[in-house]
Write a protein that holds these residues in place. Structure first.
Motif, PDB file in Angstrom:
ATOM      1  N   GLU A  97      13.183  -8.392  20.725  1.00 57.05           N
ATOM      2  CA  GLU A  97      13.175  -9.136  19.482  1.00 57.05           C
ATOM      3  C   GLU A  97      14.742  -9.154  18.861  1.00 57.05           C
ATOM      4  O   GLU A  97      15.121 -10.108  18.102  1.00 57.05           O
ATOM      5  CB  GLU A  97      12.341  -8.408  18.311  1.00 57.05           C
ATOM      6  CG  GLU A  97      12.788  -7.114  18.187  1.00 57.05           C
ATOM      7  CD  GLU A  97      11.937  -6.135  17.144  1.00 57.05           C
ATOM      8  OE1 GLU A  97      11.870  -5.036  16.870  1.00 57.05           O
ATOM      9  OE2 GLU A  97      10.897  -6.871  16.639  1.00 57.05           O
ATOM     10  N   GLN A  98      15.633  -8.271  19.420  1.00 55.19           N
ATOM     11  CA  GLN A  98      16.844  -8.051  19.084  1.00 55.19           C
ATOM     12  C   GLN A  98      17.936  -8.986  19.730  1.00 55.19           C
ATOM     13  O   GLN A  98      19.165  -9.209  19.484  1.00 55.19           O
ATOM     14  CB  GLN A  98      17.406  -6.721  18.643  1.00 55.19           C
ATOM     15  CG  GLN A  98      16.718  -6.004  18.010  1.00 55.19           C
ATOM     16  CD  GLN A  98      16.869  -6.352  16.557  1.00 55.19           C
ATOM     17  OE1 GLN A  98      18.006  -7.100  16.232  1.00 55.19           O
ATOM     18  NE2 GLN A  98      16.089  -5.800  15.580  1.00 55.19           N
ATOM     19  N   VAL A  99      17.501  -9.664  21.063  1.00 52.45           N
ATOM     20  CA  VAL A  99      18.183 -10.317  21.845  1.00 52.45           C
ATOM     21  C   VAL A  99      18.359 -11.881  21.555  1.00 52.45           C
ATOM     22  O   VAL A  99      17.267 -12.347  21.480  1.00 52.45           O
ATOM     23  CB  VAL A  99      17.725 -10.142  23.439  1.00 52.45           C
ATOM     24  CG1 VAL A  99      18.649 -10.961  24.330  1.00 52.45           C
ATOM     25  CG2 VAL A  99      18.003  -8.591  23.669  1.00 52.45           C
ATOM     26  N   ASP A 100      19.452 -12.407  21.539  1.00 46.57           N
ATOM     27  CA  ASP A 100      19.681 -13.756  21.046  1.00 46.57           C
ATOM     28  C   ASP A 100      19.912 -14.511  22.360  1.00 46.57           C
ATOM     29  O   ASP A 100      19.562 -15.532  22.517  1.00 46.57           O
ATOM     30  CB  ASP A 100      20.564 -13.904  20.056  1.00 46.57           C
ATOM     31  CG  ASP A 100      20.352 -13.511  18.778  1.00 46.57           C
ATOM     32  OD1 ASP A 100      19.402 -13.729  18.221  1.00 46.57           O
ATOM     33  OD2 ASP A 100      21.339 -12.753  18.211  1.00 46.57           O
ATOM     34  N   LEU A 101      20.592 -13.805  23.226  1.00 46.70           N
ATOM     35  CA  LEU A 101      20.857 -14.396  24.571  1.00 46.70           C
ATOM     36  C   LEU A 101      20.946 -13.468  25.618  1.00 46.70           C
ATOM     37  O   LEU A 101      21.477 -12.313  25.767  1.00 46.70           O
ATOM     38  CB  LEU A 101      22.247 -15.128  24.502  1.00 46.70           C
ATOM     39  CG  LEU A 101      22.876 -15.577  25.902  1.00 46.70           C
ATOM     40  CD1 LEU A 101      22.161 -17.010  26.155  1.00 46.70           C
ATOM     41  CD2 LEU A 101      24.485 -15.939  25.787  1.00 46.70           C
ATOM     42  N   ALA A 102      20.031 -13.842  26.623  1.00 44.41           N
ATOM     43  CA  ALA A 102      19.837 -13.076  27.891  1.00 44.41           C
ATOM     44  C   ALA A 102      19.984 -14.008  29.274  1.00 44.41           C
ATOM     45  O   ALA A 102      19.329 -14.726  29.542  1.00 44.41           O
ATOM     46  CB  ALA A 102      18.565 -12.414  28.162  1.00 44.41           C
ATOM     47  N   ALA A 103      21.380 -14.015  29.565  1.00 37.83           N
ATOM     48  CA  ALA A 103      21.643 -14.935  30.605  1.00 37.83           C
ATOM     49  C   ALA A 103      21.976 -14.292  32.020  1.00 37.83           C
ATOM     50  O   ALA A 103      22.853 -13.458  32.232  1.00 37.83           O
ATOM     51  CB  ALA A 103      23.039 -15.532  30.399  1.00 37.83           C
ATOM     52  N   PRO A 104      20.917 -14.539  32.855  1.00 41.02           N
ATOM     53  CA  PRO A 104      21.203 -13.881  34.230  1.00 41.02           C
ATOM     54  C   PRO A 104      22.292 -14.297  34.830  1.00 41.02           C
ATOM     55  O   PRO A 104      22.798 -15.766  34.680  1.00 41.02           O
ATOM     56  CB  PRO A 104      19.871 -14.321  35.024  1.00 41.02           C
ATOM     57  CG  PRO A 104      19.541 -15.367  34.212  1.00 41.02           C
ATOM     58  CD  PRO A 104      19.948 -15.206  32.840  1.00 41.02           C
ATOM     59  N   ARG A 237      23.168 -10.764  24.543  1.00 38.67           N
ATOM     60  CA  ARG A 237      24.214 -10.818  22.901  1.00 38.67           C
ATOM     61  C   ARG A 237      22.970 -10.771  21.911  1.00 38.67           C
ATOM     62  O   ARG A 237      22.126 -11.318  21.842  1.00 38.67           O
ATOM     63  CB  ARG A 237      24.919 -12.145  23.317  1.00 38.67           C
ATOM     64  CG  ARG A 237      25.839 -12.489  21.835  1.00 38.67           C
ATOM     65  CD  ARG A 237      26.486 -13.701  22.087  1.00 38.67           C
ATOM     66  NE  ARG A 237      27.444 -13.927  20.815  1.00 38.67           N
ATOM     67  CZ  ARG A 237      27.221 -14.518  19.758  1.00 38.67           C
ATOM     68  NH1 ARG A 237      25.779 -14.915  19.756  1.00 38.67           N
ATOM     69  NH2 ARG A 237      28.080 -14.685  18.666  1.00 38.67           N
ATOM     70  N   ALA A 238      23.424 -10.052  21.024  1.00 35.73           N
ATOM     71  CA  ALA A 238      22.798  -9.904  19.802  1.00 35.73           C
ATOM     72  C   ALA A 238      23.767 -10.282  18.611  1.00 35.73           C
ATOM     73  O   ALA A 238      24.924 -10.257  18.819  1.00 35.73           O
ATOM     74  CB  ALA A 238      22.296  -8.431  19.519  1.00 35.73           C
ATOM     75  N   GLU A 239      23.114 -11.136  17.567  1.00 36.43           N
ATOM     76  CA  GLU A 239      24.029 -11.411  16.383  1.00 36.43           C
ATOM     77  C   GLU A 239      24.520 -10.213  15.726  1.00 36.43           C
ATOM     78  O   GLU A 239      25.846 -10.332  15.199  1.00 36.43           O
ATOM     79  CB  GLU A 239      23.072 -12.067  15.643  1.00 36.43           C
ATOM     80  CG  GLU A 239      22.814 -13.615  16.097  1.00 36.43           C
ATOM     81  CD  GLU A 239      23.877 -14.600  16.151  1.00 36.43           C
ATOM     82  OE1 GLU A 239      25.146 -14.324  15.538  1.00 36.43           O
ATOM     83  OE2 GLU A 239      23.997 -15.584  16.976  1.00 36.43           O
ATOM     84  N   ALA A 240      23.724  -9.140  15.354  1.00 37.16           N
ATOM     85  CA  ALA A 240      24.345  -8.215  14.701  1.00 37.16           C
ATOM     86  C   ALA A 240      24.893  -7.134  15.473  1.00 37.16           C
ATOM     87  O   ALA A 240      24.616  -6.834  16.823  1.00 37.16           O
ATOM     88  CB  ALA A 240      23.145  -7.457  13.896  1.00 37.16           C
ATOM     89  N   LEU A 241      26.170  -6.371  15.323  1.00 36.18           N
ATOM     90  CA  LEU A 241      26.782  -5.587  15.890  1.00 36.18           C
ATOM     91  C   LEU A 241      26.035  -4.278  16.074  1.00 36.18           C
ATOM     92  O   LEU A 241      26.079  -3.799  17.210  1.00 36.18           O
ATOM     93  CB  LEU A 241      28.077  -5.146  15.209  1.00 36.18           C
ATOM     94  CG  LEU A 241      29.057  -4.055  16.021  1.00 36.18           C
ATOM     95  CD1 LEU A 241      29.569  -4.650  17.334  1.00 36.18           C
ATOM     96  CD2 LEU A 241      30.348  -3.821  14.843  1.00 36.18           C
TER      97      LEU A 241
END
Length: 405
Positions: A97-104, A237-241
């Motif tokens: 739920e916290q992942v905005d981008l998961a690029a293999p 990548r997640a939006e929040a640090l």
């Protein structure tokens, strides 16, 4: 040293009388100073360039292993033999739920000196912010080239299996790829990469393409865990640090590891910082040795015109005037050498930056900054103090002996 005297005319005459010898001393100092400050500035430029190249890689998740090896492979595209993440692991990452981008990211093939990397369109957009020309790949036979790849839009090529000297030409015969887009320059090794759909990499190696049979024509996510052959690394990548730190903690376990490339790079930069200190000390020592040689030469020169100086003293010139003349003469040579060294350092930084950029594919834009100016100022201050030695020796010489010589 000079208060109450005006030795400039005599110093100028000495500089002109022994101009070729003086020029040799000036060039010797200039080369020593220029190379020293150039190398130190280059180290800072390389550190900034590597950090800039890793800027887009927030968090990397991979199979357990060496973080440094994986960072070099995933961020800087250095050929490495690494294990793969399973389909179940990637599915867990992508659906978090916290992942905005998961690029293999899948690598292993190449074309000439360009690595062929399988990934998703979202990764290309994240990395380059869009395309400079053309369009995104939409088929497994299409590719997007980096800004430095020598392939025009519409050009077709056949990838080789492996990278570098180990590449096997013809291993993927009949599997042609066509360039349909080009990324803008990123200042990273990805400028020489050729990006293709992840499905293309799997299919060219005879594997399933990450999708169930009824969706085998699909390009990009979502992927089916049961038909996911594996991937060496995943950019997360997640939006929040704070979420990135939470994801790193959650995805660091027995079956996977998560790390910040920036943190690993900081450790390497700390090591480079120690190297920088060593380089600084070596540069200073080299300059001191050069100065010692120059001062030895100045002592010899002072003996060459000792008769003239003795004549001045015989005519009534005070000993301190002779001292001022010799010291000002030496200080002038050191000042000219330091200024010329600044110019040589500036040129050396430009040349070395171009060479390093060409060799590493990392954009290095080193410039001279205050640390280099401080180094030159310290060098000048120290050497003009050492120049008191030949001045004192010239003042202490016996007048009658020098007049008879």
């Amino acid at each position: 040293m000079l208060r109450g005297f005006r030795p400039q005319a005599l110093v100028g005459a000495l500089l002109w009388r022994y101009r070729w010898t003086n020029l040799t001393f000036v060039l010797l100092i200039a080369v020593s100073v220029g190379i020293g400050v150039g190398l130190i500035a280059q180290e800072r430029g390389l550190r900034q360039g590597t950090a800039r190249a890793a800027d887009k890689f927030d968090l990397i998740v991979a199979a357990p292993g060496s973080e440094i090896t994986m960072m070099f492979a995933a961020v800087y595209l250095q050929p490495s033999d690494v294990p793969l993440l399973s389909g179940a692991a990637f599915d867990e990452i992508a659906n978090h739920e916290q992942v905005d981008l998961a690029a293999p990211i899948a690598f292993g093939d190449s074309y000439r000196d360009s690595p062929v990397v399988g990934t998703t369109a979202e990764f290309v957009t994240h990395l380059a912010g869009g395309l400079a020309e053309g369009r995104m790949f939409e088929l497994t036979s299409e590719a997007v080239a980096g800004s430095s790849v020598d392939l025009a839009l519409g050009a077709s090529f056949e990838p080789a299996h492996g990278v570098g000297d180990a590449a096997e030409e013809g291993a993927h015969a009949g599997q042609e790829l066509t360039v349909v887009g080009r990324m803008p320059a990123t200042g990273s090794p990805w400028d020489r990469a050729i990006l293709v759909p992840l499905e293309s990499v799997w299919e060219v190696h005879g594997l399933v393409n990450g999708h169930a049979p009824e969706r085998r024509q699909q390009i990009g996510p979502p992927f089916d865990p049961d038909y996911f052959p594996g991937t060496p690394a995943v950019l997360v990548r997640a939006e929040a640090l704070w979420a990135n730190y939470a994801l790193r903690s959650e995805f660091t376990r027995d079956d996977m590891m998560a790390f910040f490339p920036g943190a690993v790079l900081a450790q390497l930069h700390a090591l480079m910082g120690d190297v920088r200190q060593v380089m600084s000390v070596m540069a200073v020592l080299t300059q001191v040795l050069v100065t010692a040689g120059v001062l030895t030469g100045l002592i010899v020169l002072a003996r060459l015109f000792a008769r003239r100086l003795a004549l001045l003293r015989a005519l009534g010139a005070p000993g301190r005037f002779v001292f001022a003349v010799v010291w000002a003469y030496a200080a002038t040579l050191i000042a000219l050498g330091s200024l010329a060294g600044l110019a040589i350092g500036w040129i050396a930084v430009r040349i070395i930056s171009k060479v390093v950029t060409a060799r590493t594919d990392i954009l290095v834009t080193a410039t001279l900054d205050w640390p280099e100016f401080h180094l030159i100022a310290g060098f000048f201050s120290f050497t003009v103090l050492l120049a008191l030695l030949p001045a004192f020796m010239a003042m202490s010489r016996h007048i009658i002996t020098d007049l008879r010589a």
